[in-house]
Design a protein around this motif. Structure first.
Motif, PDB file in Angstrom:
ATOM      1  N   ALA A  95     -72.641  55.775  65.601  1.00 27.36           N
ATOM      2  CA  ALA A  95     -74.027  55.096  65.972  1.00 27.36           C
ATOM      3  C   ALA A  95     -73.459  54.298  67.079  1.00 27.36           C
ATOM      4  CB  ALA A  95     -74.011  54.011  64.617  1.00 27.36           C
ATOM      5  N   LYS A  96     -74.511  53.976  68.246  1.00 28.46           N
ATOM      6  CA  LYS A  96     -74.291  53.288  69.326  1.00 28.46           C
ATOM      7  C   LYS A  96     -73.507  53.674  70.299  1.00 28.46           C
ATOM      8  CE  LYS A  96     -73.938  49.713  66.081  1.00 28.46           C
ATOM      9  NZ  LYS A  96     -73.514  48.476  65.662  1.00 28.46           N
ATOM     10  N   SER A  97     -72.913  54.764  70.419  1.00 28.76           N
ATOM     11  CA  SER A  97     -72.084  55.425  71.024  1.00 28.76           C
ATOM     12  C   SER A  97     -72.668  55.873  72.417  1.00 28.76           C
ATOM     13  CB  SER A  97     -71.034  56.454  70.734  1.00 28.76           C
ATOM     14  OG  SER A  97     -70.644  57.358  71.605  1.00 28.76           O
ATOM     15  N   PRO A  98     -72.033  55.890  73.587  1.00 32.27           N
ATOM     16  CA  PRO A  98     -72.756  56.593  74.810  1.00 32.27           C
ATOM     17  C   PRO A  98     -72.777  58.044  74.571  1.00 32.27           C
ATOM     18  CG  PRO A  98     -70.849  55.385  75.475  1.00 32.27           C
ATOM     19  CD  PRO A  98     -70.919  54.838  73.994  1.00 32.27           C
ATOM     20  N   GLY A 101     -74.286  57.971  69.993  1.00 31.73           N
ATOM     21  CA  GLY A 101     -75.633  57.052  69.325  1.00 31.73           C
ATOM     22  C   GLY A 101     -76.803  57.943  69.202  1.00 31.73           C
ATOM     23  N   VAL A 102     -77.350  57.722  68.022  1.00 35.58           N
ATOM     24  CA  VAL A 102     -78.537  58.228  67.758  1.00 35.58           C
ATOM     25  C   VAL A 102     -79.721  57.234  67.498  1.00 35.58           C
ATOM     26  CG1 VAL A 102     -79.926  59.795  66.051  1.00 35.58           C
ATOM     27  CG2 VAL A 102     -77.635  60.105  66.491  1.00 35.58           C
ATOM     28  N   GLY A 103     -80.687  57.123  68.223  1.00 34.33           N
ATOM     29  CA  GLY A 103     -81.831  56.131  68.249  1.00 34.33           C
ATOM     30  C   GLY A 103     -81.630  54.856  68.796  1.00 34.33           C
ATOM     31  N   LYS A 104     -80.452  54.345  68.868  1.00 35.07           N
ATOM     32  CA  LYS A 104     -79.989  53.075  69.348  1.00 35.07           C
ATOM     33  C   LYS A 104     -78.776  53.281  70.155  1.00 35.07           C
ATOM     34  CE  LYS A 104     -82.619  50.061  66.453  1.00 35.07           C
ATOM     35  NZ  LYS A 104     -83.676  49.523  67.440  1.00 35.07           N
ATOM     36  N   PHE A 110     -73.368  45.566  78.560  1.00 41.51           N
ATOM     37  CA  PHE A 110     -71.917  45.265  77.942  1.00 41.51           C
ATOM     38  C   PHE A 110     -71.906  44.022  77.018  1.00 41.51           C
ATOM     39  CE2 PHE A 110     -70.973  48.107  81.283  1.00 41.51           C
ATOM     40  CZ  PHE A 110     -70.254  49.239  80.607  1.00 41.51           C
ATOM     41  N   THR A 111     -73.152  43.336  76.810  1.00 41.56           N
ATOM     42  CA  THR A 111     -73.279  42.433  75.924  1.00 41.56           C
ATOM     43  C   THR A 111     -73.682  42.596  74.329  1.00 41.56           C
ATOM     44  OG1 THR A 111     -75.568  42.297  76.413  1.00 41.56           O
ATOM     45  CG2 THR A 111     -74.102  41.002  77.824  1.00 41.56           C
ATOM     46  N   ARG A 112     -73.520  44.022  73.943  1.00 46.28           N
ATOM     47  CA  ARG A 112     -73.760  44.397  72.792  1.00 46.28           C
ATOM     48  C   ARG A 112     -75.148  44.327  72.384  1.00 46.28           C
ATOM     49  NH1 ARG A 112     -69.326  45.698  70.013  1.00 46.28           N
ATOM     50  NH2 ARG A 112     -70.188  45.440  68.037  1.00 46.28           N
ATOM     51  N   THR A 113     -76.192  44.309  73.271  1.00 48.92           N
ATOM     52  CA  THR A 113     -77.564  44.463  73.156  1.00 48.92           C
ATOM     53  C   THR A 113     -77.951  45.933  73.026  1.00 48.92           C
ATOM     54  OG1 THR A 113     -77.641  42.368  74.491  1.00 48.92           O
ATOM     55  CG2 THR A 113     -79.648  43.895  74.264  1.00 48.92           C
ATOM     56  N   LEU A 114     -78.685  46.206  71.870  1.00 48.52           N
ATOM     57  CA  LEU A 114     -79.082  47.732  71.574  1.00 48.52           C
ATOM     58  C   LEU A 114     -80.574  47.749  72.214  1.00 48.52           C
ATOM     59  CD1 LEU A 114     -78.072  47.861  67.933  1.00 48.52           C
ATOM     60  CD2 LEU A 114     -76.820  48.939  69.972  1.00 48.52           C
ATOM     61  N   ILE A 115     -80.940  49.135  72.446  1.00 45.02           N
ATOM     62  CA  ILE A 115     -82.154  49.636  72.983  1.00 45.02           C
ATOM     63  C   ILE A 115     -82.345  50.974  72.301  1.00 45.02           C
ATOM     64  CG2 ILE A 115     -82.196  48.345  75.275  1.00 45.02           C
ATOM     65  CD1 ILE A 115     -81.180  50.799  76.674  1.00 45.02           C
ATOM     66  N   ALA A 116     -83.414  51.247  72.415  1.00 49.29           N
ATOM     67  CA  ALA A 116     -83.939  52.686  71.956  1.00 49.29           C
ATOM     68  C   ALA A 116     -83.251  53.706  72.890  1.00 49.29           C
ATOM     69  CB  ALA A 116     -85.418  52.811  71.862  1.00 49.29           C
ATOM     70  N   GLY A 117     -82.445  54.692  72.204  1.00 48.40           N
ATOM     71  CA  GLY A 117     -82.208  55.793  73.335  1.00 48.40           C
ATOM     72  C   GLY A 117     -80.936  56.617  72.149  1.00 48.40           C
ATOM     73  N   ASP A 118     -80.603  57.695  72.928  1.00 47.86           N
ATOM     74  CA  ASP A 118     -79.433  58.504  72.261  1.00 47.86           C
ATOM     75  C   ASP A 118     -78.410  58.767  73.324  1.00 47.86           C
ATOM     76  OD1 ASP A 118     -80.797  59.088  69.942  1.00 47.86           O
ATOM     77  OD2 ASP A 118     -81.975  60.830  71.154  1.00 47.86           O
ATOM     78  N   VAL A 120     -75.265  60.862  74.987  1.00 45.37           N
ATOM     79  CA  VAL A 120     -75.252  62.159  75.914  1.00 45.37           C
ATOM     80  C   VAL A 120     -75.298  63.293  74.929  1.00 45.37           C
ATOM     81  CG1 VAL A 120     -74.270  63.315  77.689  1.00 45.37           C
ATOM     82  CG2 VAL A 120     -74.678  61.031  78.061  1.00 45.37           C
ATOM     83  N   PHE A 121     -74.307  63.379  73.911  1.00 47.71           N
ATOM     84  CA  PHE A 121     -74.053  64.346  73.218  1.00 47.71           C
ATOM     85  C   PHE A 121     -75.224  64.453  72.000  1.00 47.71           C
ATOM     86  CE2 PHE A 121     -71.302  66.212  69.443  1.00 47.71           C
ATOM     87  CZ  PHE A 121     -71.505  67.214  69.856  1.00 47.71           C
ATOM     88  N   ALA A 122     -75.710  63.282  71.608  1.00 45.36           N
ATOM     89  CA  ALA A 122     -76.519  63.232  70.656  1.00 45.36           C
ATOM     90  C   ALA A 122     -77.869  63.873  71.265  1.00 45.36           C
ATOM     91  CB  ALA A 122     -77.031  61.961  70.007  1.00 45.36           C
ATOM     92  N   ASN A 123     -78.200  63.640  72.403  1.00 43.25           N
ATOM     93  CA  ASN A 123     -79.372  64.257  73.213  1.00 43.25           C
ATOM     94  C   ASN A 123     -79.251  65.528  73.293  1.00 43.25           C
ATOM     95  OD1 ASN A 123     -81.843  63.708  74.631  1.00 43.25           O
ATOM     96  ND2 ASN A 123     -80.354  64.065  76.340  1.00 43.25           N
ATOM     97  N   MET A 124     -78.220  66.064  73.523  1.00 38.63           N
ATOM     98  CA  MET A 124     -77.832  67.607  73.896  1.00 38.63           C
ATOM     99  C   MET A 124     -78.065  68.327  72.653  1.00 38.63           C
ATOM    100  SD  MET A 124     -74.777  69.187  75.929  1.00 38.63           S
ATOM    101  CE  MET A 124     -75.134  68.382  77.508  1.00 38.63           C
ATOM    102  N   LEU A 125     -77.643  67.726  71.278  1.00 34.58           N
ATOM    103  CA  LEU A 125     -77.595  68.446  70.092  1.00 34.58           C
ATOM    104  C   LEU A 125     -79.187  68.467  69.857  1.00 34.58           C
ATOM    105  CD1 LEU A 125     -74.779  66.852  68.269  1.00 34.58           C
ATOM    106  CD2 LEU A 125     -75.095  69.228  68.775  1.00 34.58           C
ATOM    107  N   LYS A 126     -79.946  67.249  69.952  1.00 33.45           N
ATOM    108  CA  LYS A 126     -81.479  67.446  69.649  1.00 33.45           C
ATOM    109  C   LYS A 126     -82.028  68.377  70.515  1.00 33.45           C
ATOM    110  CE  LYS A 126     -81.889  62.615  67.937  1.00 33.45           C
ATOM    111  NZ  LYS A 126     -82.655  61.309  68.437  1.00 33.45           N
ATOM    112  N   ALA A 127     -81.764  68.488  71.779  1.00 33.03           N
ATOM    113  CA  ALA A 127     -82.485  69.555  72.664  1.00 33.03           C
ATOM    114  C   ALA A 127     -82.141  70.853  72.122  1.00 33.03           C
ATOM    115  CB  ALA A 127     -82.094  69.276  73.939  1.00 33.03           C
ATOM    116  N   ASN A 128     -81.103  71.005  71.455  1.00 33.53           N
ATOM    117  CA  ASN A 128     -80.667  72.422  71.100  1.00 33.53           C
ATOM    118  C   ASN A 128     -81.032  72.465  69.250  1.00 33.53           C
ATOM    119  OD1 ASN A 128     -79.175  74.247  72.827  1.00 33.53           O
ATOM    120  ND2 ASN A 128     -78.868  71.874  73.401  1.00 33.53           N
TER     121      ASN A 128
END
Length: 151
Positions: A95-98, A101-104, A110-118, A120-128
């Motif tokens: 979770a939360k890794s650049p 991370g999945v979903g957040k 670099f303030t530990r503030t979370l946003i919606a997003g995935d 790089v690897f999570a995004n690539m897996l989802k696309a596949n």
């Protein structure tokens, strides 16, 4: 069922700070040779330890301001190829890794503030068309116990 996991969750000391994020049931799956552990950041040639990175405007930038996007994309591509070769269609990612991370993910300040997003690897897996979740998904341990009988 073939599953790919973030290597740090399986007990590998490959985080940016040289530590692991060991999750006992994922580590046990790895010990039983039931999952494939990958670290996209290491596969992209990044060292351990390394300067922390976050995603800013679609690019992966280190805390020192260095653009590490190429290494993250290359590592994600290699990890995807391993996952495909292994026959996985599911991933349990940190979770939360650049990378994973999945979903957040962290917002790039670099303030530990979370946003919606995935990551790089999570995004690539989802696309596949992989099913992707994190170690924090409540259903995960119960799912693995109930449907796979491996824990």
């Amino acid at each position: 069922m073939k599953i790919v996991v973030s290597a740090c969750l399986a007990g590998f000391s490959c985080r940016y700070d040289g530590k692991a994020n060991t999750v006992p049931y994922i580590e046990e799956l790895y010990r039983r040779n039931l999952v494939l552990a990958v670290c996209p950041e290491c596969l992209g040639g990044l060292p351990i330890p390394r300067v922390p990175c976050e995603i800013i405007g679609g690019n992966v930038i280190s805390k020192e301001g260095v653009d590490c996007t190429h290494a993250y994309r290359q590592g994600a591509f290699f990890a995807l190829q391993y996952a495909r070769f292994y026959g996985a269609k599911m991933a349990i990612l940190k979770a939360k890794s650049p990378s994973c991370g999945v979903g957040k993910i962290y917002d790039g300040t670099f303030t530990r503030t979370l946003i919606a997003g995935d990551g790089v690897f999570a995004n690539m897996l989802k696309a596949n068309h992989f099913f992707v979740c994190t170690e924090n998904d409540i259903f995960l341990e119960k799912f693995l116990q109930t449907y796979s009988g491996i824990l």
